[in-house]
Design an enzyme around this catalytic site. Sequence first.
Site, PDB file in Angstrom:
ATOM      1  N   LEU A 101       0.993  -1.113   0.317  1.00 12.15           N
ATOM      2  CA  LEU A 101       0.222  -0.570   0.115  1.00 12.15           C
ATOM      3  C   LEU A 101       1.292   1.262  -0.688  1.00 12.15           C
ATOM      4  O   LEU A 101       2.374   1.518   0.330  1.00 12.15           O
ATOM      5  CB  LEU A 101      -1.097  -0.226   1.355  1.00 12.15           C
ATOM      6  CG  LEU A 101      -1.916  -0.627   1.519  1.00 12.15           C
ATOM      7  CD1 LEU A 101      -2.827  -1.034   2.591  1.00 12.15           C
ATOM      8  CD2 LEU A 101      -2.888  -1.155   0.326  1.00 12.15           C
ATOM      9  N   ASP A 102       0.987   2.310  -0.880  1.00 10.17           N
ATOM     10  CA  ASP A 102       1.222   3.832  -0.491  1.00 10.17           C
ATOM     11  C   ASP A 102       1.686   4.510   0.825  1.00 10.17           C
ATOM     12  O   ASP A 102       0.850   3.741   1.596  1.00 10.17           O
ATOM     13  CB  ASP A 102       0.842   4.687  -2.084  1.00 10.17           C
ATOM     14  CG  ASP A 102       0.472   4.263  -3.593  1.00 10.17           C
ATOM     15  OD1 ASP A 102       0.736   3.436  -3.540  1.00 10.17           O
ATOM     16  OD2 ASP A 102      -0.339   4.849  -3.457  1.00 10.17           O
ATOM     17  N   ARG A 103       2.355   4.782   0.752  1.00 12.03           N
ATOM     18  CA  ARG A 103       2.230   5.741   1.361  1.00 12.03           C
ATOM     19  C   ARG A 103       1.991   6.247   2.704  1.00 12.03           C
ATOM     20  O   ARG A 103       1.258   5.833   3.623  1.00 12.03           O
ATOM     21  CB  ARG A 103       3.912   6.033   2.114  1.00 12.03           C
ATOM     22  CG  ARG A 103       4.805   7.440   3.862  1.00 12.03           C
ATOM     23  CD  ARG A 103       5.592   7.811   2.932  1.00 12.03           C
ATOM     24  NE  ARG A 103       6.039   8.555   4.238  1.00 12.03           N
ATOM     25  CZ  ARG A 103       6.822   9.551   4.265  1.00 12.03           C
ATOM     26  NH1 ARG A 103       7.233  10.393   2.675  1.00 12.03           N
ATOM     27  NH2 ARG A 103       7.303  10.599   5.196  1.00 12.03           N
ATOM     28  N   LYS A 186      -5.265   5.469  -8.234  1.00 12.58           N
ATOM     29  CA  LYS A 186      -5.304   6.340  -8.196  1.00 12.58           C
ATOM     30  C   LYS A 186      -5.451   7.009  -9.784  1.00 12.58           C
ATOM     31  O   LYS A 186      -5.547   8.363 -10.260  1.00 12.58           O
ATOM     32  CB  LYS A 186      -3.811   7.388  -7.565  1.00 12.58           C
ATOM     33  CG  LYS A 186      -3.740   7.148  -5.931  1.00 12.58           C
ATOM     34  CD  LYS A 186      -2.268   7.504  -5.389  1.00 12.58           C
ATOM     35  CE  LYS A 186      -2.459   7.446  -3.617  1.00 12.58           C
ATOM     36  NZ  LYS A 186      -1.476   6.820  -3.149  1.00 12.58           N
TER      37      LYS A 186
END
Length: 227
Positions: A101-103, A186
């Site tokens: 998962l992205d930051r 995104k």
Amino acid sequence: MRLEKYLVECGVASRRKIKKAVREGRATINGIIEYNDGADVYEGDIITFDGVVPEKKVLKYYIMNKLKGYVTAMSDENKKTVVELLPDFVDKKCVFPVGRLDRDTEGLLLFTSDGDLSHTIAHPDNELEKTYYVELIRDISEEDIKALETGVTLNTGYQALPGKVEYINARAINLTITEGKYHQVKKMLRAVYNKVVYLKRIKFCNLTLDGIEPGEVKEIKREDIII
Ligand code: URA
């Protein structure tokens, strides 16, 4: 138990590599080379793989409700990592995150010591469902939803597979996808000229965050993960 299953559970290699290695004569049962990966292994048998007696690994499974601000990595020079969110009851040397998962993304992240499961999950042919709660900077239209459900083209030129959209309100949806390209959600929203302002994975296959508070980790069993 089948020889191949036994060796998978010892964590010596992935299932595919084990099958090949057995055919190449790299495994023995009670001192005799065994070329058949389906051969039966019984309690008390002595198995070797590449001349070594592998120890049966304890396979562990955990669900984390990841917080924003942590990178999905086992270490990082400057940034906080998800490892810092693992409580003391988790042996940090033996588990790793499955996918990333992205930051700035929150939510469901699976950790395991089971390399075979991780391999299965990562394989694109398996098309496993992941659901994200997405908040948007602009209102989403019916056309945008149709486009996401048909399959948008990302800015990389990649044609995304159709997603499933559950409309919550004009600025919030649940989006279910079966792929995991870098920044996929995104980029899918960017393809319909919108922007994600908040992202949380709320479901992974049959697993949810029920009863797991933000930042918390819960141990589960292999049979809880339906693939
Ligand atoms: N898609 C994204 O864009 N980010 C994530 O962290 C996960 C899916």
